[in-house]
Design a protein around this motif. Structure first.
Motif, PDB file in Angstrom:
ATOM      1  N   PRO A 153       5.690  -7.470  42.578  1.00 33.42           N
ATOM      2  CA  PRO A 153       6.206  -7.374  43.950  1.00 33.42           C
ATOM      3  C   PRO A 153       7.381  -6.400  44.061  1.00 33.42           C
ATOM      4  O   PRO A 153       7.635  -5.854  45.130  1.00 33.42           O
ATOM      5  N   VAL A 154       8.100  -6.174  42.955  1.00 37.99           N
ATOM      6  CA  VAL A 154       9.246  -5.269  43.005  1.00 37.99           C
ATOM      7  C   VAL A 154       8.773  -3.827  42.994  1.00 37.99           C
ATOM      8  O   VAL A 154       9.333  -2.971  43.672  1.00 37.99           O
ATOM      9  N   VAL A 155       7.718  -3.562  42.217  1.00 40.87           N
ATOM     10  CA  VAL A 155       7.328  -2.175  41.992  1.00 40.87           C
ATOM     11  C   VAL A 155       6.347  -1.638  43.036  1.00 40.87           C
ATOM     12  O   VAL A 155       6.520  -0.531  43.532  1.00 40.87           O
ATOM     13  N   ILE A 156       5.320  -2.419  43.399  1.00 41.87           N
ATOM     14  CA  ILE A 156       4.331  -1.854  44.321  1.00 41.87           C
ATOM     15  C   ILE A 156       4.905  -1.750  45.735  1.00 41.87           C
ATOM     16  O   ILE A 156       5.774  -2.516  46.117  1.00 41.87           O
ATOM     17  N   PRO A 157       4.412  -0.760  46.517  1.00 35.10           N
ATOM     18  CA  PRO A 157       4.906  -0.623  47.883  1.00 35.10           C
ATOM     19  C   PRO A 157       4.703  -1.928  48.666  1.00 35.10           C
ATOM     20  O   PRO A 157       3.668  -2.578  48.531  1.00 35.10           O
ATOM     21  N   GLU A 158       5.704  -2.272  49.469  1.00 34.22           N
ATOM     22  CA  GLU A 158       5.656  -3.545  50.196  1.00 34.22           C
ATOM     23  C   GLU A 158       4.428  -3.665  51.077  1.00 34.22           C
ATOM     24  O   GLU A 158       3.913  -4.758  51.284  1.00 34.22           O
ATOM     25  N   ILE A 159       3.964  -2.535  51.614  1.00 29.93           N
ATOM     26  CA  ILE A 159       2.842  -2.617  52.544  1.00 29.93           C
ATOM     27  C   ILE A 159       1.619  -3.229  51.873  1.00 29.93           C
ATOM     28  O   ILE A 159       0.874  -4.003  52.491  1.00 29.93           O
ATOM     29  N   ILE A 160       1.424  -2.941  50.586  1.00 35.20           N
ATOM     30  CA  ILE A 160       0.268  -3.484  49.874  1.00 35.20           C
ATOM     31  C   ILE A 160       0.400  -4.995  49.745  1.00 35.20           C
ATOM     32  O   ILE A 160      -0.544  -5.750  49.966  1.00 35.20           O
ATOM     33  N   PHE A 161       1.597  -5.416  49.422  1.00 35.80           N
ATOM     34  CA  PHE A 161       1.867  -6.838  49.322  1.00 35.80           C
ATOM     35  C   PHE A 161       1.648  -7.512  50.686  1.00 35.80           C
ATOM     36  O   PHE A 161       1.087  -8.599  50.776  1.00 35.80           O
ATOM     37  N   ILE A 205      -0.358  -6.512  53.269  1.00 33.60           N
ATOM     38  CA  ILE A 205      -1.771  -6.647  53.670  1.00 33.60           C
ATOM     39  C   ILE A 205      -2.501  -7.642  52.761  1.00 33.60           C
ATOM     40  O   ILE A 205      -3.383  -8.365  53.215  1.00 33.60           O
ATOM     41  N   ALA A 206      -2.089  -7.704  51.477  1.00 31.87           N
ATOM     42  CA  ALA A 206      -2.733  -8.642  50.550  1.00 31.87           C
ATOM     43  C   ALA A 206      -2.491 -10.078  51.009  1.00 31.87           C
ATOM     44  O   ALA A 206      -3.413 -10.903  51.035  1.00 31.87           O
ATOM     45  N   VAL A 225      11.051  -5.784  57.096  1.00 31.43           N
ATOM     46  CA  VAL A 225      10.221  -5.366  58.210  1.00 31.43           C
ATOM     47  C   VAL A 225       8.754  -5.431  57.815  1.00 31.43           C
ATOM     48  O   VAL A 225       7.935  -6.041  58.508  1.00 31.43           O
ATOM     49  N   ILE A 226       8.420  -4.800  56.698  1.00 29.63           N
ATOM     50  CA  ILE A 226       7.021  -4.524  56.386  1.00 29.63           C
ATOM     51  C   ILE A 226       6.227  -5.806  56.123  1.00 29.63           C
ATOM     52  O   ILE A 226       5.202  -6.047  56.749  1.00 29.63           O
ATOM     53  N   PHE A 270       3.207  -8.065  58.698  1.00 28.63           N
ATOM     54  CA  PHE A 270       1.837  -8.509  58.442  1.00 28.63           C
ATOM     55  C   PHE A 270       1.689 -10.021  58.399  1.00 28.63           C
ATOM     56  O   PHE A 270       0.593 -10.534  58.558  1.00 28.63           O
TER      57      PHE A 270
END
Lengths: 288, 264
Positions: free
Chosen positions: B108-116, B118-119, B205-206, B210
């Protein structure tokens, strides 16, 4: 038997909650996105559990290449600007007295603790056609008519640099702080020129901070859709906006999932390069 | 040589000043316009406190503020409990799958928040979980846990494990040892992890975008939709209040540190 169980109890009570939580809410959702990227979208926007490669085939499209290209460009430029701004700044702070250092780092952190959208809104007020900056330039007769600054690529880059700058300053500052200043004195005593000692001592020893900062700026930039939304005004489409649109307006979740998988692969590659260069994952968590 | 150095000093002071101006300029603008009589953030027409009074009447803003605070407090509490236990366990024990837990903490720290984002949205909607305060709290707790684990773990590294053993040799039960010996010594780590979680949660925000429902807007999401359509001046006023609260909290939490430095 009872003794053995007793020994295991503290292990389970400490480790079980986090393991359960992370598997359920990190591992499973991400695996689900991977699965989703191979599923079929029904005309009504729902998802059908039928395997397909169609979503990935759709990605081979100049429009998408263009969006990925722009995103990488914005991220690269943002990262470069952040490095150039932060590096001398971090050195400057590190030279102060203990009290000055703490005060200045607080001044860096305070804006970062206030709502980022409000600050971006502040920029919108400054950069607008009837905004503060144009008003000032007009009154000073430096320009005759307002310059269009908002809703452009430079405005998006400005917003990204602004939002992410602390992520570069903090790790670079940490590495400059750690640098053993006596090494520089030694080099000086041995007759090294300042340029020489900078290139051969200071820069290599502080580069871990630059690398960590770069990862912490580059990767989020790819996904910060609200910055490109607010300051780019829809003129600048980035990967983040594209993914968001698939999940909202277009209602094409499988395609959005495929786009996300590409973004994950890009991220993992970057992190891999970072660790191969000797970067530590632990350094990526410090600033946040 | 000396002149060179002086020029360098002046240049770095100017550079630092420009960065501080850059960081604070938009904040100053927001604060200034919160006292502006005109409804539009363009010209300053006169001084007023009107917008500060209007905040209380803006129910959507107040609701959003309430939601933000509830989500931040509950998810911070959950993250602190789960994260502190995890840090202690991972520091003390070796177990199968430790590497997996470690990797899951970094994701969760490394991947872009948007992916987290939508997942989680995909998971929640497939599980037929209604989006609202509940889903927000679950999402926020998830991205706060790693930060608590990291800050507590950093603190644990400097602690002598023999102190705990000594307490137990003296007859203290495991739970008592945890609360009376270990916890007080890692408290600074727990507190900074909690503060970090609170601020990240309140500013998110991100992921909130979602995982929120129509009835549970948070302040950043409310402001996001307002900034797009046109913001009312009471938002400037509310932002100013939040800013002042933030500065006071930061100063209070750091004042002891500053005082210690002063003594030196």
């Amino acid at each position: 038997m009872k003794g053995r169980l007793n020994k295991k109890v503290p292990l389970y009570t400490t480790i079980f909650p986090v393991t359960f939580w992370l598997i359920l809410l990190v591992a499973i959702p991400l695996i689900y996105v991977l699965v989703l990227s191979f599923l079929t979208r029904l005309p009504n926007g729902r998802v059908d559990f039928v395997f397909t490669m169609a979503n990935y085939k759709k990605l081979i499209n100049p429009d998408y290449f263009h969006i990925y290209g722009i995103s990488l460009f914005v991220s690269a430029v943002t990262t470069a600007i952040c490095i150039v701004l932060s590096y001398p700044f971090a050195w400057f702070i590190a030279q102060g007295s203990e009290r000055k250092k703490t005060l200045m780092m607080l001044l860096v952190i305070i804006p970062f603790w206030t709502n980022s959208l409000i600050r971006l809104y502040g920029w919108k007020t400054i950069l607008g056609n009837e905004g503060v900056l144009n008003k000032v330039l007009l009154t000073l007769h430096l320009i005759n008519e307002p310059i269009q600054m908002l809703y452009s690529l430079p405005a998006v880059i400005l917003g990204m640099v602004y939002t992410l700058l602390p992520f570069m300053i903090l790790p670079i500052y940490a590495s400059v702080e750690k640098l053993d200043k006596t090494l520089l004195e030694a080099a000086n005593d041995l007759g090294a020129k300042s340029i020489q000692s900078f290139l051969q001592i200071s820069l290599p020893l502080t580069s871990p901070g630059i690398f960590a900062g770069s990862i912490m700026v580059f990767i989020p930039t790819l996904g910060y859709f609200f910055v490109s939304d607010l300051l780019g005004g829809g003129n600048t489409m980035m990967v983040g906006n594209l993914i968001k649109n698939q999940f909202y307006t277009a209602q094409n979740w499988p395609l959005g999932a495929a786009l996300s998988i590409v973004l994950i692969i890009m991220t993992l590659l970057l992190v891999r390069i970072y660790t191969l260069m000797g970067g530590k994952l632990d350094d990526l968590g410090v600033a946040k | 040589m000396k002149i060179n150095k002086k020029i360098g000093n002046v240049a770095s002071i100017i550079h630092a000043s420009i960065i501080f101006i850059f960081l604070y300029l938009p904040i100053i603008v927001v604060v200034a316009f919160s006292f502006n009589k005109s409804k539009i953030n363009i010209v300053f027409t006169g001084f007023t406190f009107e917008w500060y009074g209007k905040i209380l009447k803006n129910t959507r803003l107040i609701d959003a503020l309430e939601n933000t605070v509830i989500v931040a407090i509950v998810s911070t509490l959950l993250a602190v409990i789960i994260g502190t236990l995890a840090a202690v366990g991972m520091n003390k024990y070796r177990f199968k799958g430790k590497k997996v837990v470690d990797a899951l903490l970094y994701i969760p720290v490394v991947i872009p928040e948007i992916i987290f984002g939508i997942a989680l949205l995909a998971l929640f909607s497939t599980a037929k979980l209604k989006l609202g305060l509940g889903s927000l709290i679950v999402a926020h707790t998830t991205f706060c846990i790693p930060f608590v684990v990291f800050t507590v773990r950093a603190r644990l590294v400097g602690i002598d494990p023999h102190i705990e053993e000594a307490a137990m040799d003296l007859g203290a039960k495991r739970i008592r040892t945890f609360f009376e010996v270990l916890l007080p010594s890692i408290m600074p780590g727990v507190v900074s992890g909690a503060l970090l979680s609170m601020t990240i949660s309140m500013d998110d925000v991100i992921i909130s975008f979602f995982t929120t429902g129509p009835q549970s807007t948070t302040l950043p999401i409310q402001i996001y939709s307002m900034v797009k359509s046109g913001i009312s001046p009471d938002v400037n006023a509310l932002s100013t209040i939040i800013l002042i609260v933030t500065i006071v909290v930061v100063i209070l939490s750091q004042s002891r540190m500053l005082r210690n430095i002063k003594k030196k």
